[in-house]
Design a protein around this motif. Structure first.
Motif, PDB file in Angstrom:
ATOM      1  N   LEU A 179       0.825  -1.205   0.000  1.00 46.70           N
ATOM      2  CA  LEU A 179       0.000   0.000   0.000  1.00 46.70           C
ATOM      3  C   LEU A 179       0.863   1.262   0.000  1.00 46.70           C
ATOM      4  CD1 LEU A 179      -2.762  -1.184   2.450  1.00 46.70           C
ATOM      5  CD2 LEU A 179      -3.143  -0.408   0.108  1.00 46.70           C
ATOM      6  N   LYS A 180       0.328   2.285  -0.655  1.00 44.43           N
ATOM      7  CA  LYS A 180       0.989   3.578  -0.771  1.00 44.43           C
ATOM      8  C   LYS A 180       0.058   4.654  -0.210  1.00 44.43           C
ATOM      9  CE  LYS A 180       3.007   2.113  -5.183  1.00 44.43           C
ATOM     10  NZ  LYS A 180       3.125   2.446  -6.632  1.00 44.43           N
ATOM     11  N   PRO A 181       0.604   5.767   0.235  1.00 42.07           N
ATOM     12  CA  PRO A 181      -0.264   6.843   0.730  1.00 42.07           C
ATOM     13  C   PRO A 181      -1.302   7.277  -0.303  1.00 42.07           C
ATOM     14  CG  PRO A 181       1.989   7.264   1.393  1.00 42.07           C
ATOM     15  CD  PRO A 181       2.026   6.066   0.469  1.00 42.07           C
ATOM     16  N   GLU A 182      -0.963   7.214  -1.576  1.00 38.70           N
ATOM     17  CA  GLU A 182      -1.917   7.597  -2.611  1.00 38.70           C
ATOM     18  C   GLU A 182      -3.055   6.600  -2.795  1.00 38.70           C
ATOM     19  OE1 GLU A 182       1.420   7.366  -2.904  1.00 38.70           O
ATOM     20  OE2 GLU A 182       1.987   6.636  -4.912  1.00 38.70           O
ATOM     21  N   ASP A 183      -2.992   5.475  -2.099  1.00 36.98           N
ATOM     22  CA  ASP A 183      -4.119   4.538  -2.099  1.00 36.98           C
ATOM     23  C   ASP A 183      -5.212   4.978  -1.125  1.00 36.98           C
ATOM     24  OD1 ASP A 183      -1.780   1.829  -2.388  1.00 36.98           O
ATOM     25  OD2 ASP A 183      -3.019   2.703  -3.976  1.00 36.98           O
ATOM     26  N   THR A 184      -4.944   5.995  -0.347  1.00 35.66           N
ATOM     27  CA  THR A 184      -5.943   6.499   0.590  1.00 35.66           C
ATOM     28  C   THR A 184      -7.169   6.991  -0.166  1.00 35.66           C
ATOM     29  OG1 THR A 184      -4.280   7.124   2.243  1.00 35.66           O
ATOM     30  CG2 THR A 184      -6.404   8.270   2.330  1.00 35.66           C
ATOM     31  N   ALA A 185      -8.319   6.421   0.156  1.00 36.57           N
ATOM     32  CA  ALA A 185      -9.564   6.738  -0.565  1.00 36.57           C
ATOM     33  C   ALA A 185     -10.710   5.972   0.065  1.00 36.57           C
ATOM     34  CB  ALA A 185      -9.445   6.342  -2.037  1.00 36.57           C
ATOM     35  N   MET A 186     -11.916   6.287  -0.397  1.00 34.42           N
ATOM     36  CA  MET A 186     -13.082   5.443  -0.116  1.00 34.42           C
ATOM     37  C   MET A 186     -13.145   4.386  -1.211  1.00 34.42           C
ATOM     38  SD  MET A 186     -14.966   6.057   2.573  1.00 34.42           S
ATOM     39  CE  MET A 186     -16.645   5.533   2.167  1.00 34.42           C
ATOM     40  N   TYR A 187     -13.349   3.160  -0.811  1.00 29.76           N
ATOM     41  CA  TYR A 187     -13.382   2.042  -1.737  1.00 29.76           C
ATOM     42  C   TYR A 187     -14.799   1.481  -1.806  1.00 29.76           C
ATOM     43  CZ  TYR A 187      -8.337   1.983  -2.152  1.00 29.76           C
ATOM     44  OH  TYR A 187      -7.034   2.330  -2.434  1.00 29.76           O
ATOM     45  N   TYR A 188     -15.208   1.129  -3.015  1.00 35.88           N
ATOM     46  CA  TYR A 188     -16.567   0.646  -3.260  1.00 35.88           C
ATOM     47  C   TYR A 188     -16.541  -0.600  -4.135  1.00 35.88           C
ATOM     48  CZ  TYR A 188     -17.896   5.402  -1.882  1.00 35.88           C
ATOM     49  OH  TYR A 188     -18.065   6.589  -1.212  1.00 35.88           O
ATOM     50  N   CYS A 189     -17.441  -1.517  -3.856  1.00 33.80           N
ATOM     51  CA  CYS A 189     -17.698  -2.606  -4.785  1.00 33.80           C
ATOM     52  C   CYS A 189     -18.999  -2.287  -5.525  1.00 33.80           C
ATOM     53  CB  CYS A 189     -17.783  -3.947  -4.078  1.00 33.80           C
ATOM     54  SG  CYS A 189     -19.119  -4.101  -2.870  1.00 33.80           S
ATOM     55  N   SER A 190     -19.133  -2.877  -6.688  1.00 38.39           N
ATOM     56  CA  SER A 190     -20.300  -2.578  -7.512  1.00 38.39           C
ATOM     57  C   SER A 190     -20.534  -3.668  -8.521  1.00 38.39           C
ATOM     58  CB  SER A 190     -20.100  -1.245  -8.234  1.00 38.39           C
ATOM     59  OG  SER A 190     -21.204  -0.935  -9.058  1.00 38.39           O
ATOM     60  N   THR A 191     -21.783  -3.781  -8.952  1.00 34.89           N
ATOM     61  CA  THR A 191     -22.097  -4.661 -10.068  1.00 34.89           C
ATOM     62  C   THR A 191     -21.924  -3.922 -11.394  1.00 34.89           C
ATOM     63  OG1 THR A 191     -24.429  -4.038  -9.943  1.00 34.89           O
ATOM     64  CG2 THR A 191     -23.748  -6.030  -8.744  1.00 34.89           C
ATOM     65  N   ARG A 192     -21.694  -2.620 -11.317  1.00 34.31           N
ATOM     66  CA  ARG A 192     -21.518  -1.839 -12.532  1.00 34.31           C
ATOM     67  C   ARG A 192     -20.076  -1.958 -13.015  1.00 34.31           C
ATOM     68  NH1 ARG A 192     -22.833   4.555 -13.842  1.00 34.31           N
ATOM     69  NH2 ARG A 192     -22.515   4.340 -16.094  1.00 34.31           N
ATOM     70  N   VAL A 193     -19.929  -2.297 -14.257  1.00 26.98           N
ATOM     71  CA  VAL A 193     -18.611  -2.440 -14.862  1.00 26.98           C
ATOM     72  C   VAL A 193     -18.468  -1.357 -15.920  1.00 26.98           C
ATOM     73  CG1 VAL A 193     -17.118  -3.922 -16.248  1.00 26.98           C
ATOM     74  CG2 VAL A 193     -18.497  -4.911 -14.411  1.00 26.98           C
ATOM     75  N   THR A 194     -17.623  -0.379 -15.615  1.00 25.84           N
ATOM     76  CA  THR A 194     -17.467   0.750 -16.521  1.00 25.84           C
ATOM     77  C   THR A 194     -16.144   1.430 -16.245  1.00 25.84           C
ATOM     78  OG1 THR A 194     -18.576   2.732 -17.375  1.00 25.84           O
ATOM     79  CG2 THR A 194     -18.643   2.370 -14.998  1.00 25.84           C
ATOM     80  N   GLY A 195     -15.935   2.573 -16.884  1.00 26.28           N
ATOM     81  CA  GLY A 195     -14.717   3.336 -16.663  1.00 26.28           C
ATOM     82  C   GLY A 195     -14.888   4.328 -15.532  1.00 26.28           C
ATOM     83  N   TYR A 196     -14.170   5.447 -15.644  1.00 29.51           N
ATOM     84  CA  TYR A 196     -14.238   6.469 -14.620  1.00 29.51           C
ATOM     85  C   TYR A 196     -15.666   7.033 -14.544  1.00 29.51           C
ATOM     86  CZ  TYR A 196      -9.196   6.725 -13.902  1.00 29.51           C
ATOM     87  OH  TYR A 196      -7.898   6.440 -13.570  1.00 29.51           O
TER      88      TYR A 196
END
Length: 123
Positions: A85-102
């Motif tokens: 892990l890196k400091p830039e990995d700091t974030a809210m993480y989500y799982c989803s059934t949606r498969v898409t880009g940004y």
């Protein structure tokens, strides 16, 4: 009704590891695409890893070689093992059934989303 319930995450030091879980209900799990995303404050929702319906898994360049998506069909759970892990990995993480880009936001109305899990990585 589809529900995605996340667990895991928390705080770690740089170089450490964390594991996220996402337990699904209300869908045919082994026939569903699943994805992990993250969102930093002020940034777009970034796709990290996608498990396609045919079982193929792909990763964003930012996490390739460090993060691993796995699943347990009996538990209808998808995991995200996060290593180095890196400091830039700091974030809210989500799982989803949606498969898409940004996306602008890691939320609906398209697809189903977990409630989000905070990951904080310090030096």
């Amino acid at each position: 009704e589809v529900r995605l319930v996340q667990s895991g995450g928390g705080s770690a030091q740089a170089g450490g590891s964390l594991k996220l879980s996402c337990t699904a209900s209300g869908l045919t799990f082994d026939e569903s695409s699943m994805a992990w995303y993250r969102q930093r404050p002020g940034s777009q929702c970034e796709p990290l890893s996608i498990r396609e319906r045919d079982g193929r898994t792909s990763y964003a360049d930012s996490v390739k070689g460090r993060f691993v998506l796995s699943q347990d069909n009996a538990k209808t759970t998808v995991y995200l093992q996060m290593n180095s892990l890196k400091p830039e990995d700091t974030a809210m993480y989500y799982c989803s059934t949606r498969v898409t880009g940004y996306l602008y936001s890691c939320s609906g109305p398209l697809g189903d989303w977990g409630q989000g899990t905070q990951v904080t990585v310090s030096l």
